[in-house]
Enzyme design. Structure first.
Site, PDB file in Angstrom:
ATOM      1  N   ASP A 191     -25.759 154.768  -7.013  1.00 16.75           N
ATOM      2  CA  ASP A 191     -26.195 155.229  -5.683  1.00 16.75           C
ATOM      3  C   ASP A 191     -27.515 155.993  -5.798  1.00 16.75           C
ATOM      4  O   ASP A 191     -28.329 155.971  -4.875  1.00 16.75           O
ATOM      5  CB  ASP A 191     -25.145 156.155  -5.055  1.00 16.75           C
ATOM      6  CG  ASP A 191     -23.908 155.388  -4.597  1.00 16.75           C
ATOM      7  OD1 ASP A 191     -24.043 154.200  -4.259  1.00 16.75           O
ATOM      8  OD2 ASP A 191     -22.807 155.974  -4.596  1.00 16.75           O
TER       9      ASP A 191
ATOM     10  N   LYS B 275     -14.312 157.551  -5.734  1.00 13.81           N
ATOM     11  CA  LYS B 275     -15.501 157.814  -6.549  1.00 13.81           C
ATOM     12  C   LYS B 275     -15.391 159.053  -7.439  1.00 13.81           C
ATOM     13  O   LYS B 275     -15.954 159.081  -8.524  1.00 13.81           O
ATOM     14  CB  LYS B 275     -16.732 157.969  -5.650  1.00 13.81           C
ATOM     15  CG  LYS B 275     -17.245 156.669  -5.070  1.00 13.81           C
ATOM     16  CD  LYS B 275     -18.521 156.917  -4.297  1.00 13.81           C
ATOM     17  CE  LYS B 275     -19.101 155.628  -3.766  1.00 13.81           C
ATOM     18  NZ  LYS B 275     -20.424 155.810  -3.171  1.00 13.81           N
TER      19      LYS B 275
END
Ligand code: ATR
Length: 287
Positions: free
Chosen positions: A120, A84
């Site tokens: 997210d 990420k």
């Protein structure tokens, strides 16, 4: 003999599915990811000729993956641990939100540019919005990678007082400064009242931490919403105790569902039904 006599004319041939777009998730390991079930379910129910695969990509192959994404081309991808952060400099542009979080979990194309975004944050905030409660104060437990999306989400929600604590104080102090939050010592985490307490630590997670609770058992402070970003188990010790004490609880499956809903929307422009996904995922998790 004529070919027709050997190959019976069958309706099956009309049903052959030929995907036109390819999506997937990259991570390492990737074995237990629930994302392929979610997105392929979405493609199938919406009648989209797309497919979503699992790609285990080692850290030293990340650049090769990006080349592959540009060459094939791959229409979009989910990005998970450990890529990420490291993928950020490899995309053409990151969205402001991804830059703020310092992590990308979604790749998509915009005007020919490979974009890195972070869903997210929206995944974290949607279930809080759905409670109808607008928390005035929030405490984040933990200062690892996941807590950055949580802190960004709390500031998106306009929570007035945001605090963070962590076993290793320096990491919480660093994030407190970056996200304009208050630092609280780990030992003093239950000394003040917060409307919302979010667990981003490993405590309560399946495995060696499962029996642990990041919130002191003898804490008297009242929590309105207890949120655990873990979904395995669905009800961690932290959530079970908070529920007994009258809090509304949100488990990590909700965050997972809504981050996926947002990814799917970015890729296809269409909405997945979170209630549908919940049924699908609970079924998968109980198998
Ligand atoms: P993630 O990227 O999912 O947030 P991580 O970066 O490994 O995962 O972070 C794990 C978090 O759990 C950290 O906040 C960690 O605290 P430290 O920074 O002090 O390591 C926290 N954590 C792990 N084990 C813990 C324990 N036994 N007690 C309290 N916190 C713990």
């Amino acid at each position: 003999m004529p070919v027709e006599a050997v190959i019976p004319k069958s309706k099956c041939f009309e049903k052959i599915f030929i995907p036109e777009k390819i999506y997937g998730i990259i991570g390492n390991p990737i074995g237990h990811s629930l994302s392929p079930a979610v997105h392929n379910h979405g493609f199938q129910t919406q009648g989209l000729k797309s497919v979503y695969l699992k790609w285990e990509v080692a850290s030293d192959s990340l650049e090769d993956f990006i080349t592959a994404a540009r060459t094939l081309p791959i229409s979009g991808a989910s990005v998970t641990i450990p890529h990420k952060e490291r993928i950020m400099p490899l995309v053409d542009r990151t969205t402001d939100l991804a830059a703020k979080v310092g992590a990308v979990n979604t790749l998509y194309w915009e005007d020919g540019l490979l974009m890195g975004h972070n869903t997210d944050v929206a995944g974290f905030t949607a279930p809080i919005r759905n409670t109808g409660i607008k928390p005035a104060s929030a405490l984040v437990l933990g200062a690892g990678g996941a807590s950055r999306a949580v802190l960004a989400g709390l500031s998106e929600l306009g929570v007035g007082k945001i605090a963070i604590c962590n076993r290793t104080a320096s990491k919480a102090q660093f994030l407190a400064a970056e996200f304009n939050a208050e630092f609280v010592a780990w030992e003093e985490r239950a000394d003040s009242e917060y409307d919302l307490v979010v667990n981003t630590t490993s405590l309560g997670m399946q495995g060696k931490f499962q029996d642990m609770n990041p919130w002191p058992e003898n804490a008297n402070s009242k929590i309105k919403i207890a949120y655990d970003i873990v979904y395995n188990p669905l009800k961690t010790n932290f959530l079970a105790r908070a529920e007994q004490n009258g809090a509304q609880i949100i488990n990590g499956l909700e965050m997972f569902i809504f981050q996926a809903v947002h990814q799917f929307k970015i890729w296809t422009g269409t909405e997945l039904d979170p209630d549908d996904l919940r049924i699908l995922l609970l079924d998968l998790l109980h198998k």
